[in-house]
Design an enzyme around this catalytic site. Structure first.
Site, PDB file in Angstrom:
ATOM      1  N   LYS A 158       0.866  -1.184   0.000  1.00  0.00           N
ATOM      2  CA  LYS A 158       0.000   0.000   0.000  1.00  0.00           C
ATOM      3  C   LYS A 158       0.901   1.232   0.000  1.00  0.00           C
ATOM      4  CE  LYS A 158      -3.972   0.225   2.219  1.00  0.00           C
ATOM      5  NZ  LYS A 158      -5.070   0.203   1.248  1.00  0.00           N
TER       6      LYS A 158
HETATM    7  N1  PMP Z   1      -7.473  -3.546  -3.000  1.00  0.00           N
HETATM    8  C1  PMP Z   1      -7.057  -2.281  -2.844  1.00  0.00           C
HETATM    9  C2  PMP Z   1      -6.499  -1.558  -4.026  1.00  0.00           C
HETATM   10  C3  PMP Z   1      -7.146  -1.659  -1.591  1.00  0.00           C
HETATM   11  O1  PMP Z   1      -6.725  -0.418  -1.422  1.00  0.00           O
HETATM   12  C4  PMP Z   1      -7.717  -2.363  -0.506  1.00  0.00           C
HETATM   13  C5  PMP Z   1      -7.856  -1.701   0.836  1.00  0.00           C
HETATM   14  N2  PMP Z   1      -6.707  -1.843   1.619  1.00  0.00           N
HETATM   15  C6  PMP Z   1      -8.127  -3.678  -0.714  1.00  0.00           C
HETATM   16  C7  PMP Z   1      -7.996  -4.241  -1.974  1.00  0.00           C
HETATM   17  C8  PMP Z   1      -8.679  -4.497   0.406  1.00  0.00           C
HETATM   18  O2  PMP Z   1      -7.653  -4.776   1.310  1.00  0.00           O
HETATM   19  P1  PMP Z   1      -7.930  -5.083   2.854  1.00  0.00           P
HETATM   20  O3  PMP Z   1      -8.948  -6.132   2.885  1.00  0.00           O
HETATM   21  O4  PMP Z   1      -6.616  -5.547   3.363  1.00  0.00           O
HETATM   22  O5  PMP Z   1      -8.407  -3.825   3.471  1.00  0.00           O
END
Ligand code: PMP
Length: 305
Positions: A158
């Site tokens: 991220k």
């Molecule tokens: N894809 C993207 C591009 C994201 O930004 C997120 C949010 N973090 C997710 C998927 C879902 O990830 P998570 O379940 O870890 O929040």
């Protein structure tokens, strides 16, 4: 706009107004930073807990490693800081946003000696795509933006700058009257939403793009795969086409912010019956049980305040 609550900044909790950075902070110019999105819920027993806090902080440090940002805090210290902040702000339920960025120092692109700053903010944040969306489902469009490929970005990290791709796709979708966008990869396979992973139900089985695809393999995605398999549902990680989405029995999105959100329409095609389907209903309910401490099998997912 988040509530103006105190923020944990570089080791101490400071008033909201003091949690600032200089305009010459490197990350503001070039987008090299890392962040997380985490939620804390009030459980069925009245106690509050952060959901999968350790996994989120591990991913934060992995993102920093990938982005060559040298953070001096450990996962345990970041966990402790988050819990302390929630207690300080008396938040029983919250969205938690850790951010690591490069501050003042060099203005060259490489940023070899810039200070590394760390903040953790927390504020109450309801359903990301709207409370109604959780029940009635959302309307999606396929984005004109391609999901950045694995040769051009780090799909499992991220990293702040990578989110320009998501911001543009999300704005495009919203200005066309949709709740969210679906991004396809360079070959045209389904990747993910701008901040969510995607699941598809076909003939009673659940499909999701594989972890090796150009997707953030989300923590919620992994949670849903686990709880679906525990409910004896079949989950397959396979490349999916847009056509399969259109003719699917059910589609739902998931993420820490979006939780489990059913999809009722994609590009003007009604999905299934055009409402939250039975499998999405089951998975959504099991997910809320897990985050609220109502699943005895997964107490390890919760960090109590
Ligand atoms: N894809 C993207 C591009 C994201 O930004 C997120 C949010 N973090 C997710 C998927 C879902 O990830 P998570 O379940 O870890 O929040």
């Amino acid at each position: 706009m988040p509530e103006k609550l105190p923020i944990w900044l570089d080791g101490e909790i400071v008033p909201y107004e003091k949690a600032t950075t200089h305009v010459l902070s490197h990350s503001l110019h070039y987008g090299v930073g890392a962040f997380e999105g985490i939620r804390a819920y009030k459980g069925v027993d009245g106690r509050s807990a952060v959901f999968r806090l350790r996994e989120h902080m591990e991913r934060l440090l992995d993102s920093c490693k990938v982005a060559l940002i040298d953070v001096s805090y450990t996962v345990d210290q970041l966990i402790e800081a988050s819990v302390a902040l929630l207690k300080h702000n008396r938040l029983a339920e919250a969205y938690i946003r850790p951010l690591v960025w490069l501050g003042e120092g060099s203005m060259g692109v490489a940023a070899v000696d810039n200070e590394v700053r760390v903040a953790i903010a927390a504020w109450p944040w309801g359903a990301y795509l709207g409370a109604e969306a959780l029940e009635k489902g959302v309307r999606l469009c396929t984005s004109s933006y391609e999901r950045i490929g694995i040769r051009s970005h780090h799909e499992k990290a991220k990293i702040t700058g990578q989110y320009v791709n998501s911001v543009l796709a999300k704005r495009e979708a919203m200005s066309a009257g949709f709740h969210e966008a679906i991004m396809l990869d360079s070959q045209g396979y389904v990747a993910e939403g701008t901040g969510e992973n995607l699941f598809v139900v076909m003939k009673g089985e659940i499909y999701t793009p594989p972890a090796g695809a150009s997707i953030l393999a989300g923590i919620t995605r992994e949670t849903l795969i686990t709880i679906a398999r525990e409910a004896e549902l079949t989950v397959r990680e396979e490349a999916l086409t847009r056509t399969q989405l259109y003719i699917a029995d059910e589609v739902f999105m998931c993420g820490t912010a979006a939780e489990v959100t059913p999809v009722r329409e994609i590009d003007g095609r009604k999905i299934g019956a055009g409402e939250r389907g039975p499998i999405a209903t089951r998975i959504q309910s099991d997910y809320f049980d897990a985050v609220r401490g109502n699943n005895p099998r997964h107490k390890e997912w919760l960090t109590y305040l």
